[in-house]
Structure formats: C-alpha cells, structure tokens
Design an enzyme around this catalytic site. Structure first.
Site, PDB file in Angstrom:
ATOM      1  N   ASP A   8       0.860  -1.175   0.000  1.00 37.77           N
ATOM      2  CA  ASP A   8       0.000   0.000   0.000  1.00 37.77           C
ATOM      3  C   ASP A   8       0.900   1.230   0.000  1.00 37.77           C
ATOM      4  OD1 ASP A   8      -2.126   1.693   0.159  1.00 37.77           O
ATOM      5  OD2 ASP A   8      -2.732   1.146   2.192  1.00 37.77           O
ATOM      6  N   ASP A 103      -3.083   2.619  -5.841  1.00 40.94           N
ATOM      7  CA  ASP A 103      -1.967   2.653  -4.894  1.00 40.94           C
ATOM      8  C   ASP A 103      -1.812   1.400  -4.037  1.00 40.94           C
ATOM      9  OD1 ASP A 103      -4.261   3.063  -3.458  1.00 40.94           O
ATOM     10  OD2 ASP A 103      -3.476   4.701  -2.245  1.00 40.94           O
ATOM     11  N   GLU A 104      -2.467   0.309  -4.388  1.00 42.37           N
ATOM     12  CA  GLU A 104      -2.277  -0.906  -3.601  1.00 42.37           C
ATOM     13  C   GLU A 104      -2.524  -2.144  -4.449  1.00 42.37           C
ATOM     14  OE1 GLU A 104      -5.091  -1.933  -0.484  1.00 42.37           O
ATOM     15  OE2 GLU A 104      -6.513  -0.446  -1.265  1.00 42.37           O
TER      16      GLU A 104
END
Length: 353
Positions: A8, A103-104
């Site tokens: 993350d 973003d993860e």
C-alpha cells in the site's frame, strides 16, 4: 503454503505532489477542493494528518485546523502514470499481481522472478526499488494469505514492513480491534460492541452459527478470518461481473457539491481498472447511504459504453438529480460499474452504427 505480500503506497497522491515539487516536502499538503468553494479533502500528507485532517473532511474545516496547509487540486492523470510505474516494479518480481486501486495491490511471491525463498526479502527489495526509482515510500504486509497480509500492511505506516508468520497469526488477529476486519464498518462494529465483541479474540468465541445469525452472509467469512483462514488466490485475471468503490465519510455531508469530489476520487480508481483490462462499462450505479442508515441506489444503462472519469462524472451528476438529498446527512457513497465490453468490441459496435 502461499507467500503473499500486500503493498500500500503511503499517502500516494500527496506524496507524488511532494516529489514533483520539493518545496512541498515536509509540509501539510491537502489534495482536494478549494477551501473557499465548498471543496472536500480527497487525501492528505502525513504532515497534514497530524492536525486531524482526513479524507471527506470539508476543505474549509481542514484550513481552520491547519491555516498553513497547502491545497492542491487532484491531478489524476499524473497519479495514474506513477501508479503504472509502481505496477511495473511489482511485475518485475511476479506475474501474480492483483491491483486493488491505483496505490495498492496483492502479490503472490511463492514462486517469483528473482528466485528468492524469503517473501520478506522480496517485500524489502520492492520497497527499496520503489524508493530508488520513484522516490516514494510504501508499506508492506507479508503473510500466508491475503486477509492477514492486508491487515499487516497497515500496521506500521508509513514506510512499514510487517511480517506475520503462521505461528504469529492467531495472536495478531486476537489483538486486532474488530473494526479492522473486512466487512466490519462503523455500524457493524457498534452492533458487535453491544454483544461485548471488540477484538478478534472476542469474535473467535462465537460459533459459526452464531456469527451467521448475527452477521448474515458475512458471518461465515468473518468466522474464518478471525481464525486466520483465507483461501482466496491472488488472481490478476479474475473475471468480474461488476466492480465498485465506496467510502464511508468521516464527516457527514449534506450537499452534492461536497460529495462530487469524493465520487471523482472513487471513479478515478475505476478508470484505472478499465484501462488495465481494456474494457468499458455500460451500466453505472450510484449508491448513497444516509446518517439514519437508509440507503438509495440509482442505476443507469448507458447508451454507449464509457471508461473515463469525465464520462462517469457527467452521468453521476445527472443521476444525482434523481437522488435529492433534501438536507439529509450522507455517511457513505459508492459507485459500481457493470456490463463490461472490450474496447475493441465497443469500437466495432460504433462503426456499425
């Protein structure tokens, strides 16, 4: 036994802005709307979070909490470009990458392209590559399944690396607050608190039947999760009939103008998914949950498939007119896409017309 990493990125949008402009480093950066025009915070840097600023907070309130905060409008095209660079680093270690958003992502490194036996070393190398090549930090969780790896990645943010072995898993899960578990939002957490359930250890005392009686379909899943059981594979090619994003607002909102920036953040993640899959969507669903927990949805079958933020926002603004808030406080909003068609097929259909 699988070796799973969940990565993350740390305060991703704000961190990208700080990287692009060194003058912003170490300063409270808020990504969102204008505080003088009823804007809303999309996300913020860790320096801003120290002042109690968080996503979905009215920008004006954020400015009151931190008068010297620097407000920046989201630049989704930039964030998507950097996200692609992050995903390329992931793919240099394994082909089993399952992105969850810009973003993860989950990575299965049981067998990997660098020949490492230790998933911990792989996670460390990935974090080092992200810093060396992109000058960004990420937090990683390493474990034997997806559920525990995702919990672990948030354990020591920012720039954290948390490893939970099978031997450590039960003690780790027992100590976790129940609201950290998948499917347990504010309402369910309060419901469980009424039964004296506040941690994983508390819920583990319940039978499967009791979990299902109180929690419905989620009960069986939570029964397994609190015991460290999760057989879901990392699947980069899973076929979805629909995909959605939703968020519980930390501050209730009462006007659509305040909610649209939050929706824009959600659909930006959906756009990235469609781009990656080479697909477009022909069904759009808007979900709104009010403070009294009543919920409304508005569904629209589109005349032509869509894939961009601009297209989705245009239709969502139209759909909002069929969902008047009438002064009610909104606590959750969500967007779902369905009716997927490949971009090639959509183009061929347009040519026929």
């Amino acid at each position: 036994m699988r070796k799973i990493i969940h990565i993350d990125m740390d305060a991703f949008f704000a961190a990208v802005e700080q990287r692009e402009n060194p003058d912003l480093q170490g300063k409270p950066v808020v990504i969102g709307g204008d505080p003088y025009a009823r804007g809303v915070v999309a996300t913020c840097s860790y320096e801003a979070r120290k002042y109690g600023i968080h996503s979905a907070m009215p920008s004006k309130q954020a400015q009151i909490r931190c008068p010297h905060a620097i407000f920046i409008r989201p630049r989704m095209s930039l964030y998507k470009e950097v996200s692609q660079e992050v995903m390329e680093i992931f793919h240099s270690f394994t082909s089993l990458v399952e992105p969850l958003s810009l973003d993860e992502a989950y990575l299965d490194v049981s067998e990997n392209k660098v020949g490492m036996q230790s998933a911990t070393l792989v996670a460390r190398q990935i974090k080092e590559r992200i810093w060396e090549e992109l000058k960004l930090t990420a937090s990683a969780g390493v474990s034997y399944n997806k559920f525990i790896a995702k919990l672990a990645s948030g354990y020591r943010k920012p720039d954290g690396l948390t490893v939970i072995t099978p031997e450590q898993a039960q003690a780790f899960l027992d100590a976790e607050p129940i609201h950290h578990f998948w499917g347990v939002g504010k309402v369910t957490a309060q419901q469980l608190k009424g039964y004296g359930i506040e941690t994983g250890a508390d819920l583990r005392q319940w039978s499967k039947e009791k979990c299902m009686e109180v929690l419905g379909s989620r009960g069986e899943l939570l029964y397994r999760f609190v015991r460290g059981e999760d057989e879901r594979p990392v699947n980069p090619k899973r076929i979805r009939k629909s995909i959605g994003r939703e968020t519980t607002l930390q501050v209730d909102l009462t006007e659509w103008d305040e909610i649209f920036p939050i929706l824009e953040t959600l659909v930006s993640s959906l756009e990235a998914y469609l781009l990656q899959k080479g697909e477009q969507a022909q069904v759009l669903v808007l979900k709104v949950k009010f403070h009294d927990f009543k919920q409304i949805t508005r569904r629209l079958t589109l005349p032509e498939p869509i894939s961009t933020v601009q297209e989705m926002m245009s239709y969502l603004q139209q759909m909002s007119k069929r969902a008047p808030l009438e002064g009610k406080s909104v606590r959750l909003v969500g967007v779902t896409l369905a009716g997927f068609v490949s971009r090639k097929r959509a183009y061929e259909q347009l040519r026929l017309f």
